[in-house]
Design a protein around this motif. Structure first.
Motif, PDB file in Angstrom:
ATOM      1  N   GLY A 167      51.005  50.386  -7.278  1.00  0.00           N
ATOM      2  CA  GLY A 167      51.354  50.902  -5.969  1.00  0.00           C
ATOM      3  C   GLY A 167      52.828  50.725  -5.647  1.00  0.00           C
ATOM      4  N   GLN A 168      53.229  51.347  -4.559  1.00  0.00           N
ATOM      5  CA  GLN A 168      54.610  51.279  -4.093  1.00  0.00           C
ATOM      6  C   GLN A 168      54.784  50.052  -3.211  1.00  0.00           C
ATOM      7  N   ALA A 169      56.006  49.519  -3.179  1.00  0.00           N
ATOM      8  CA  ALA A 169      56.340  48.398  -2.308  1.00  0.00           C
ATOM      9  C   ALA A 169      57.666  48.685  -1.635  1.00  0.00           C
ATOM     10  N   VAL A 170      57.815  48.181  -0.422  1.00  0.00           N
ATOM     11  CA  VAL A 170      59.051  48.381   0.326  1.00  0.00           C
ATOM     12  C   VAL A 170      59.291  47.145   1.181  1.00  0.00           C
ATOM     13  N   VAL A 171      60.545  46.789   1.361  1.00  0.00           N
ATOM     14  CA  VAL A 171      60.937  45.667   2.208  1.00  0.00           C
ATOM     15  C   VAL A 171      61.503  46.227   3.505  1.00  0.00           C
ATOM     16  N   VAL A 172      61.037  45.698   4.625  1.00  0.00           N
ATOM     17  CA  VAL A 172      61.517  46.126   5.941  1.00  0.00           C
ATOM     18  C   VAL A 172      62.315  44.984   6.552  1.00  0.00           C
ATOM     19  N   VAL A 173      63.553  45.271   6.936  1.00  0.00           N
ATOM     20  CA  VAL A 173      64.422  44.290   7.584  1.00  0.00           C
ATOM     21  C   VAL A 173      64.807  44.820   8.959  1.00  0.00           C
ATOM     22  N   HIS A 174      64.795  43.946   9.956  1.00  0.00           N
ATOM     23  CA  HIS A 174      65.011  44.353  11.340  1.00  0.00           C
ATOM     24  C   HIS A 174      66.373  43.887  11.836  1.00  0.00           C
ATOM     25  N   GLN A 175      67.045  44.758  12.549  1.00  0.00           N
ATOM     26  CA  GLN A 175      68.308  44.418  13.193  1.00  0.00           C
ATOM     27  C   GLN A 175      68.252  44.816  14.656  1.00  0.00           C
ATOM     28  N   GLY A 176      67.174  44.401  15.333  1.00  0.00           N
ATOM     29  CA  GLY A 176      67.002  44.691  16.743  1.00  0.00           C
ATOM     30  C   GLY A 176      67.001  43.422  17.565  1.00  0.00           C
ATOM     31  N   PRO A 177      66.562  43.482  18.817  1.00  0.00           N
ATOM     32  CA  PRO A 177      66.547  42.292  19.679  1.00  0.00           C
ATOM     33  C   PRO A 177      65.417  41.339  19.303  1.00  0.00           C
ATOM     34  N   GLY A 178      65.535  40.107  19.772  1.00  0.00           N
ATOM     35  CA  GLY A 178      64.517  39.100  19.525  1.00  0.00           C
ATOM     36  C   GLY A 178      64.805  38.286  18.286  1.00  0.00           C
ATOM     37  N   SER A 179      64.110  37.154  18.166  1.00  0.00           N
ATOM     38  CA  SER A 179      64.367  36.242  17.050  1.00  0.00           C
ATOM     39  C   SER A 179      64.065  36.863  15.698  1.00  0.00           C
ATOM     40  N   VAL A 230      64.527  49.186   0.345  1.00  0.00           N
ATOM     41  CA  VAL A 230      64.669  48.489   1.619  1.00  0.00           C
ATOM     42  C   VAL A 230      64.781  49.517   2.739  1.00  0.00           C
ATOM     43  N   VAL A 231      64.032  49.298   3.812  1.00  0.00           N
ATOM     44  CA  VAL A 231      64.116  50.111   5.023  1.00  0.00           C
ATOM     45  C   VAL A 231      64.702  49.241   6.120  1.00  0.00           C
ATOM     46  N   LEU A 232      65.788  49.690   6.716  1.00  0.00           N
ATOM     47  CA  LEU A 232      66.449  48.967   7.796  1.00  0.00           C
ATOM     48  C   LEU A 232      66.046  49.571   9.135  1.00  0.00           C
ATOM     49  N   CYS A 233      65.479  48.746  10.017  1.00  0.00           N
ATOM     50  CA  CYS A 233      65.139  49.168  11.372  1.00  0.00           C
ATOM     51  C   CYS A 233      66.219  48.622  12.300  1.00  0.00           C
ATOM     52  N   THR A 234      66.913  49.500  12.983  1.00  0.00           N
ATOM     53  CA  THR A 234      68.064  49.090  13.757  1.00  0.00           C
ATOM     54  C   THR A 234      68.148  49.895  15.045  1.00  0.00           C
ATOM     55  N   GLU A 235      69.099  49.517  15.908  1.00  0.00           N
ATOM     56  CA  GLU A 235      69.302  50.237  17.151  1.00  0.00           C
ATOM     57  C   GLU A 235      70.545  51.094  17.100  1.00  0.00           C
ATOM     58  N   ASP A 285      66.156  38.553   7.959  1.00  0.00           N
ATOM     59  CA  ASP A 285      66.693  37.919   6.749  1.00  0.00           C
ATOM     60  C   ASP A 285      67.293  38.961   5.810  1.00  0.00           C
ATOM     61  N   VAL A 286      68.549  39.318   6.063  1.00  0.00           N
ATOM     62  CA  VAL A 286      69.220  40.314   5.237  1.00  0.00           C
ATOM     63  C   VAL A 286      69.389  39.816   3.808  1.00  0.00           C
ATOM     64  N   ALA A 287      69.611  38.520   3.631  1.00  0.00           N
ATOM     65  CA  ALA A 287      69.796  37.969   2.285  1.00  0.00           C
ATOM     66  C   ALA A 287      68.541  38.169   1.441  1.00  0.00           C
ATOM     67  N   ARG A 288      67.379  37.928   2.026  1.00  0.00           N
ATOM     68  CA  ARG A 288      66.137  38.133   1.279  1.00  0.00           C
ATOM     69  C   ARG A 288      65.915  39.613   0.974  1.00  0.00           C
ATOM     70  N   ALA A 289      66.252  40.470   1.928  1.00  0.00           N
ATOM     71  CA  ALA A 289      66.141  41.906   1.681  1.00  0.00           C
ATOM     72  C   ALA A 289      67.081  42.332   0.555  1.00  0.00           C
ATOM     73  N   ARG A 290      68.289  41.779   0.539  1.00  0.00           N
ATOM     74  CA  ARG A 290      69.240  42.128  -0.523  1.00  0.00           C
ATOM     75  C   ARG A 290      68.732  41.656  -1.884  1.00  0.00           C
ATOM     76  N   ASP A 291      68.135  40.460  -1.926  1.00  0.00           N
ATOM     77  CA  ASP A 291      67.572  39.967  -3.185  1.00  0.00           C
ATOM     78  C   ASP A 291      66.472  40.905  -3.689  1.00  0.00           C
ATOM     79  N   ALA A 292      65.632  41.374  -2.768  1.00  0.00           N
ATOM     80  CA  ALA A 292      64.582  42.303  -3.163  1.00  0.00           C
ATOM     81  C   ALA A 292      65.171  43.609  -3.662  1.00  0.00           C
ATOM     82  N   ALA A 293      66.219  44.097  -2.981  1.00  0.00           N
ATOM     83  CA  ALA A 293      66.862  45.335  -3.410  1.00  0.00           C
ATOM     84  C   ALA A 293      67.476  45.175  -4.799  1.00  0.00           C
ATOM     85  N   ASP A 294      68.036  44.009  -5.074  1.00  0.00           N
ATOM     86  CA  ASP A 294      68.618  43.763  -6.394  1.00  0.00           C
ATOM     87  C   ASP A 294      67.557  43.792  -7.491  1.00  0.00           C
TER      88      ASP A 294
END
Length: 391
Positions: A142-154, A286-291, A272-281
């Protein structure tokens, strides 16, 4: 994989022809022992994956009544005795389109194109985990994807807490998508899902899984389910007994295991952008959710950018994309995913806007995956997403 990961499927094992042969010269051993050992090893592999095993003799395998009693098997494993090097030709009695996979005990005559057990038992488990209801063995994972968030909240997803859950459902289909919480014990994803799908004594999390388990429906059935989405998260927050440990210490193996069992695996890393970058490597999209468009100095090259509309631009933030990349930007209406329950997330997923969002992002990701498969194997684009998106 085109099968609900939590549903066991029928598997037929055709025993070798010497199952009833007496031991030579009255000694212990002979064909019966060989056949029983082979059957036991096959049964262990089928049980480990979570499918149902039906054992037939070769005479029964040529009988339409015996096959009909099983139903339509999704896999046929053909036992070879020590003297055989290939499948009998022709095979009769098997349903159309079903290909038999030869299996033998180690030390049998060589060569044959099947599996030698127990050396290849792990490979047999992986093959069975990828088996589909139409009898295709050993399909692409199957396919896998990492989602990283750059929005409000912790966790960066305060305005769209149901987004990754809904994408898992839309991309994978009910029961065929896995949502992984990689944020850590203090992240919000497990805290939201744990009350909805608690990790009881019969359920496993990163903490209780131990080593990377055998993939397949058996693993999937032990994961909690929240509204049609299986999820693998943290058993307890930091500060409680047994909680707060570093549980996901083998991310590559865990992700590989998940891909064996699920059509889509969505890994939520929060901020955790660092973990997303490791996965991308390691080759995971990677899908970035941002405002707003990602800043120029973001140390990440996302495959997709989901940009929420209606938010105020943060002062001093660059609006140019990462140099050297042209990520596809898909508009995201945050209010569609702002609910606080599985029911509200399910309603959002059923809306036309939700289906369009999943299709736009999923087809882009799968097209890239298909191109990679084409480059590696020449098999071309898998083209399965349209079958998995549910209205």
């Amino acid at each position: 994989m085109a099968v609900p990961a939590s549903a066991p499927l029928p598997v037929v094992f055709v025993s070798s022809p010497d199952a009833g042969a007496p031991p030579p010269h009255g000694l212990i051993g002979g064909g019966r022992l060989h056949s029983e050992l082979l059957c036991a090893e096959v049964a262990a592999c089928v049980a480990a994956v979570g499918h149902r095993l039906h054992v037939l003799t070769r005479a029964e395998a040529s009988s339409e009544d015996a096959i009909a009693a099983v139903g339509r098997p999704t896999a046929v494993l053909w036992g070879l005795d020590p003297s055989e090097t290939s499948l009998p030709d022709p095979l009769r009695g098997l349903p159309p389109g079903i290909r038999a996979l030869p299996v033998s005990l180690g030390g049998s005559a060589e060569p044959h194109e099947g599996l030698s057990l127990p050396e290849d038992s792990r490979k047999l488990c992986r093959t069975l985990a990828r088996t589909t209801p139409d009898g295709r063995l050993g399909g692409a994972p199957g396919q896998a994807v990492v989602v990283v968030h750059q929005g409000p909240g912790s966790d960066g997803d305060a305005r769209w807490p149901g987004l990754t859950w809904a994408l898992t459902l839309l991309w994978g289909g009910p029961g065929r998508g896995l949502l992984v919480d990689a944020q850590g014990p203090d992240g919000g994803l497990s805290n939201r899902l744990r009350p909805l799908a608690p990790l009881g004594a019969d359920r496993i999390g990163w903490q209780s899984a131990g080593g990377v388990p055998v993939p397949g429906p058996a693993l999937a059935s032990q994961l909690p389910s929240a509204g049609g989405v299986r999820w693998w998260g943290w058993t307890a927050p930091r500060g409680t007994p047994g909680g707060g440990q570093i549980l996901w210490d083998a991310p590559e193996q865990c992700l590989e295991t998940a891909r064996e069992s699920f059509a889509w695996t969505v890994v939520d890393v929060g901020r955790d952008v660092a973990r997303a970058r490791d996965a991308a490597d390691r080759g995971t999209p990677v899908v970035l959710c941002t405002e707003e468009p990602p800043p120029a100095d973001l140390p990440l090259h996302p495959e997709m950018v989901l940009c929420a509309s209606g938010a105020q631009r943060r002062p001093g933030t660059a609006s140019t994309p990462v140099p050297g990349t042209v990520p596809t930007t898909v508009p995201l209406r945050a209010s569609d995913w702002a609910g606080a329950s599985v029911a509200s997330w399910g309603r959002s997923a059923r809306r036309g806007s939700g289906r369009r969002l999943a299709a736009e992002t999923g087809l882009r990701l799968e097209r890239q995956d298909g191109q990679q498969v084409d480059q590696r194997t020449g098999t071309g684009h898998r083209g399965e997403l349209a079958e998995r998106i549910r209205p």
